[in-house]
Design a protein around this motif. Structure first.
Motif, mmCIF file in Angstrom:
data_model
loop_
_atom_site.group_PDB
_atom_site.id
_atom_site.type_symbol
_atom_site.label_atom_id
_atom_site.label_comp_id
_atom_site.label_asym_id
_atom_site.label_seq_id
_atom_site.Cartn_x
_atom_site.Cartn_y
_atom_site.Cartn_z
ATOM 1 N N ALA A 186 89.149 34.637 62.235
ATOM 2 C CA ALA A 186 88.862 35.516 63.444
ATOM 3 C C ALA A 186 87.636 36.464 63.267
ATOM 4 O O ALA A 186 87.033 36.741 64.111
ATOM 5 C CB ALA A 186 90.128 36.154 64.191
ATOM 6 N N TYR A 187 87.635 37.087 62.042
ATOM 7 C CA TYR A 187 86.779 38.139 61.748
ATOM 8 C C TYR A 187 85.335 37.644 62.102
ATOM 9 O O TYR A 187 84.535 38.481 62.905
ATOM 10 C CB TYR A 187 86.895 38.614 60.400
ATOM 11 C CG TYR A 187 88.042 39.449 60.181
ATOM 12 C CD1 TYR A 187 88.864 39.919 61.078
ATOM 13 C CD2 TYR A 187 88.528 39.419 58.888
ATOM 14 C CE1 TYR A 187 89.942 40.720 60.791
ATOM 15 C CE2 TYR A 187 89.968 40.104 58.549
ATOM 16 C CZ TYR A 187 90.458 40.697 59.394
ATOM 17 O OH TYR A 187 91.582 41.281 59.120
ATOM 18 N N PRO A 188 84.638 36.650 61.436
ATOM 19 C CA PRO A 188 83.396 36.371 61.642
ATOM 20 C C PRO A 188 83.249 36.029 63.100
ATOM 21 O O PRO A 188 82.258 36.228 63.979
ATOM 22 C CB PRO A 188 82.854 35.129 60.713
ATOM 23 C CG PRO A 188 84.182 34.694 60.133
ATOM 24 C CD PRO A 188 85.296 35.942 60.239
ATOM 25 N N ALA A 189 84.229 35.203 63.693
ATOM 26 C CA ALA A 189 84.012 34.716 65.169
ATOM 27 C C ALA A 189 83.876 36.017 65.907
ATOM 28 O O ALA A 189 83.066 35.877 66.883
ATOM 29 C CB ALA A 189 85.326 33.792 65.351
ATOM 30 N N VAL A 190 84.858 37.057 65.948
ATOM 31 C CA VAL A 190 84.729 38.166 66.771
ATOM 32 C C VAL A 190 83.409 39.052 66.420
ATOM 33 O O VAL A 190 82.789 39.449 67.527
ATOM 34 C CB VAL A 190 85.963 38.991 66.519
ATOM 35 C CG1 VAL A 190 85.743 40.353 67.131
ATOM 36 C CG2 VAL A 190 87.316 38.327 67.027
ATOM 37 N N LEU A 191 82.889 39.061 65.544
ATOM 38 C CA LEU A 191 81.672 39.722 65.006
ATOM 39 C C LEU A 191 80.838 38.927 65.796
ATOM 40 O O LEU A 191 79.793 39.620 66.484
ATOM 41 C CB LEU A 191 81.432 39.802 63.636
ATOM 42 C CG LEU A 191 80.023 40.635 63.274
ATOM 43 C CD1 LEU A 191 80.113 41.980 63.838
ATOM 44 C CD2 LEU A 191 79.841 40.344 61.829
ATOM 45 N N SER A 192 80.731 37.830 65.760
ATOM 46 C CA SER A 192 79.628 37.129 66.532
ATOM 47 C C SER A 192 79.670 36.863 67.886
ATOM 48 O O SER A 192 78.642 36.944 68.360
ATOM 49 C CB SER A 192 79.524 35.489 65.866
ATOM 50 O OG SER A 192 79.560 34.584 67.047
ATOM 51 N N ALA A 193 80.832 36.989 68.274
ATOM 52 C CA ALA A 193 80.948 37.265 69.800
ATOM 53 C C ALA A 193 80.428 38.686 70.271
ATOM 54 O O ALA A 193 79.741 38.644 71.164
ATOM 55 C CB ALA A 193 82.353 36.961 70.377
ATOM 56 N N LEU A 194 80.879 39.599 69.647
ATOM 57 C CA LEU A 194 80.418 41.146 69.976
ATOM 58 C C LEU A 194 78.937 41.016 69.766
ATOM 59 O O LEU A 194 78.179 41.503 70.575
ATOM 60 C CB LEU A 194 81.047 42.070 69.013
ATOM 61 C CG LEU A 194 82.531 42.197 69.355
ATOM 62 C CD1 LEU A 194 83.003 43.130 68.313
ATOM 63 C CD2 LEU A 194 82.734 42.582 70.460
ATOM 64 N N LEU A 195 78.060 40.610 68.792
ATOM 65 C CA LEU A 195 76.843 40.664 68.557
ATOM 66 C C LEU A 195 76.193 39.671 69.760
ATOM 67 O O LEU A 195 75.122 40.285 70.344
ATOM 68 C CB LEU A 195 76.381 40.028 67.242
ATOM 69 C CG LEU A 195 76.374 40.942 66.259
ATOM 70 C CD1 LEU A 195 76.024 39.911 64.862
ATOM 71 C CD2 LEU A 195 75.363 42.005 66.373
ATOM 72 N N PHE A 196 76.783 38.595 70.144
ATOM 73 C CA PHE A 196 76.166 37.815 71.116
ATOM 74 C C PHE A 196 76.117 38.861 72.562
ATOM 75 O O PHE A 196 75.263 38.626 73.447
ATOM 76 C CB PHE A 196 76.807 36.531 71.523
ATOM 77 C CG PHE A 196 76.441 35.594 72.619
ATOM 78 C CD1 PHE A 196 75.452 34.768 72.358
ATOM 79 C CD2 PHE A 196 76.834 35.743 73.780
ATOM 80 C CE1 PHE A 196 74.873 34.090 73.069
ATOM 81 C CE2 PHE A 196 76.394 34.887 74.924
ATOM 82 C CZ PHE A 196 75.525 34.166 74.494
ATOM 83 N N CYS A 197 77.237 39.472 72.730
ATOM 84 C CA CYS A 197 77.365 40.341 74.117
ATOM 85 C C CYS A 197 76.331 41.445 73.988
ATOM 86 O O CYS A 197 75.688 41.725 74.990
ATOM 87 C CB CYS A 197 78.699 40.570 74.183
ATOM 88 S SG CYS A 197 79.697 39.042 74.647
ATOM 89 N N ALA B 201 86.235 38.630 77.274
ATOM 90 C CA ALA B 201 86.537 36.809 77.461
ATOM 91 C C ALA B 201 86.527 36.395 76.271
ATOM 92 O O ALA B 201 87.560 35.686 75.667
ATOM 93 C CB ALA B 201 85.750 36.388 78.488
ATOM 94 N N LEU B 202 85.564 36.392 75.495
ATOM 95 C CA LEU B 202 85.104 35.862 74.480
ATOM 96 C C LEU B 202 85.873 36.186 73.155
ATOM 97 O O LEU B 202 86.356 35.366 72.842
ATOM 98 C CB LEU B 202 83.723 35.926 73.989
ATOM 99 C CG LEU B 202 82.423 35.142 74.577
ATOM 100 C CD1 LEU B 202 81.264 35.672 74.142
ATOM 101 C CD2 LEU B 202 82.922 33.560 74.268
ATOM 102 N N VAL B 203 86.035 37.515 73.025
ATOM 103 C CA VAL B 203 86.975 37.729 71.967
ATOM 104 C C VAL B 203 88.430 37.582 72.117
ATOM 105 O O VAL B 203 89.150 36.950 71.293
ATOM 106 C CB VAL B 203 87.006 39.559 71.868
ATOM 107 C CG1 VAL B 203 88.139 40.251 70.852
ATOM 108 C CG2 VAL B 203 85.339 39.820 71.191
ATOM 109 N N TRP B 204 88.811 37.600 73.433
ATOM 110 C CA TRP B 204 90.539 37.138 73.718
ATOM 111 C C TRP B 204 90.726 35.566 73.443
ATOM 112 O O TRP B 204 91.442 35.218 72.652
ATOM 113 C CB TRP B 204 90.690 37.451 75.351
ATOM 114 C CG TRP B 204 91.875 36.852 75.678
ATOM 115 C CD1 TRP B 204 93.131 37.165 74.750
ATOM 116 C CD2 TRP B 204 92.126 36.087 76.933
ATOM 117 N NE1 TRP B 204 94.087 36.460 75.712
ATOM 118 C CE2 TRP B 204 93.564 35.887 76.911
ATOM 119 C CE3 TRP B 204 91.538 35.747 77.920
ATOM 120 C CZ2 TRP B 204 94.251 35.239 77.793
ATOM 121 C CZ3 TRP B 204 92.206 34.669 78.618
ATOM 122 C CH2 TRP B 204 93.563 34.695 78.710
ATOM 123 N N VAL B 205 89.642 34.986 73.920
ATOM 124 C CA VAL B 205 89.638 33.238 73.568
ATOM 125 C C VAL B 205 89.527 33.147 72.225
ATOM 126 O O VAL B 205 90.293 32.106 71.615
ATOM 127 C CB VAL B 205 88.634 32.676 74.467
ATOM 128 C CG1 VAL B 205 88.529 31.338 74.048
ATOM 129 C CG2 VAL B 205 88.720 32.770 75.980
#
Lengths: 130, 213
Positions: A4-15, B131-135
């Motif tokens: 979840a760490y790299p996935a969340v970091l990548s989501a935050l960078l994308f946003c 939405a993205l972080v939650w999913v």
């Protein structure tokens, strides 16, 4: 490492890149934000490739190959994008994307006073080329 | 004696359990480093999209891209990390700085760096992030990356994968790069060629005649 760490970091960078694309006014800053979004995708690809190479016995390494392709395409994109921005700047004298409204559809250009609005960029263009 | 044996048995049980199912809040050194570098990277990205000084935005972009290269190293993808440093930090940022210089970007604070719809943009970005972080957290709550053993992205592994299974896309990509190169040259030459053509046709004919005389 938790996936979840790299996935969340990548989501935050994308946003963050999404906010930059929507909120910035200079065309080169918009290109920087597009680079941020592409890098977020790259981080996701690398993280999932490292995860899958240990658990799923896949030998293609598709995530890292696609990351290299994304980097190359991003380099090509930034070259073409900067060439377009420089051409627009040479023609119009500005790289402000809020002022490039020649093809804008809206109620103000459909009305009878659309001529006055359409005359402004033409005048600017004539000034810039003169 | 029996107590010590029991204690060692409990300890080995605990270590084996910790090894096979790491808890959510059992950070290792790599995780702590990843979190710290990730915070720096995200902060630099925020500064990149919010600063009002255009050149500072490009320099904070360097920090963001370098932080991402460190994250690739922590994920044992070494080759990608160095390619990131070479191409992004080395060339893309230099191209962006050249673009800022050629469009005569203001050096100091520019008051109109942000557009008028920044609150709508902030709303969209925060909603997308939530939405993205939650999913993502909900989907990968119980998934761990095993970072021990041989690195997953050394140059040997990446090169074998790239030149055994991905040769055709690689060659197609080289054609695309060539097309982009030619396209950039054409785009940046066209205006100048038109301008010289018009000046040569209208007043240049006279000067040509004058030169001929």
């Amino acid at each position: 490492m938790h996936l979840a760490y790299p996935a969340v970091l990548s989501a935050l960078l994308f946003c963050t890149g999404l906010y930059g694309v929507l909120a910035r006014r200079n065309a080169i800053l918009v290109l920087m934000s597009v680079e941020l979004m592409l890098n977020a995708v790259n981080l996701n690809l690398v993280a999932f490739d490292v995860w899958l190479s240990r658990t799923a016995e896949e030998t293609l390494h598709s995530g890292q190959a696609l990351t290299l392709f994304t980097i190359a395409i991003a380099a090509a994109e930034i070259g073409i994008g900067l060439a377009i921005v420089l051409a627009v700047y040479r023609n119009r004298g500005t790289s402000d994307i809020d002022k490039l409204r020649d093809t804008a559809e809206g109620p103000e250009t459909d009305g009878p006073d659309g001529e006055a609005h359409a005359a402004e960029p033409a005048a600017e263009k004539a000034e810039a080329s003169a | 004696m029996t107590l010590a044996a029991a204690a060692t048995a409990v300890a080995t049980d605990a270590t084996s359990m910790a090894a096979e199912s790491p808890g959510f809040l059992s950070p290792t050194g790599v995780e702590i480093a990843f979190l710290l570098v990730g915070v720096v990277t995200f902060g630099a990205a925020i500064v990149t999209v919010t600063t009002r000084q255009l050149v500072h935005a490009a320099l904070w972009l360097v920090v963001t891209l370098g932080g991402l290269a460190v994250e690739y190293l922590l994920l044992t993808a070494e080759f990608i990390a160095w390619v990131q440093v070479l191409i992004y930090v080395g060339s893309v940022v230099v191209l962006l700085l050249f673009g800022l210089m050629l469009t005569k970007a203001p050096i100091g604070r520019s008051p109109d760096a942000d557009s008028g719809n920044r609150w709508a943009a902030l709303t969209v970005a925060v909603a997308t992030a939530a939405a993205l972080v939650w999913v993502v957290v909900d989907a990968f709550r119980t998934t761990w990356i095993d970072l021990d053993g041989a690195p997953a992205g050394s140059t040997e592994v990446t090169g074998k994968a790239l030149f055994q299974n991905w040769v055709l896309p690689f060659e197609a990509l080289s054609v695309l790069l060539l097309a982009a190169l030619v396209g950039a040259i054409v785009l940046s030459r066209k205006a100048k060629a038109d301008a010289t053509a018009t000046t040569a046709s209208v007043p240049g004919s006279r000067s040509d005649k004058g030169g001929a005389r």
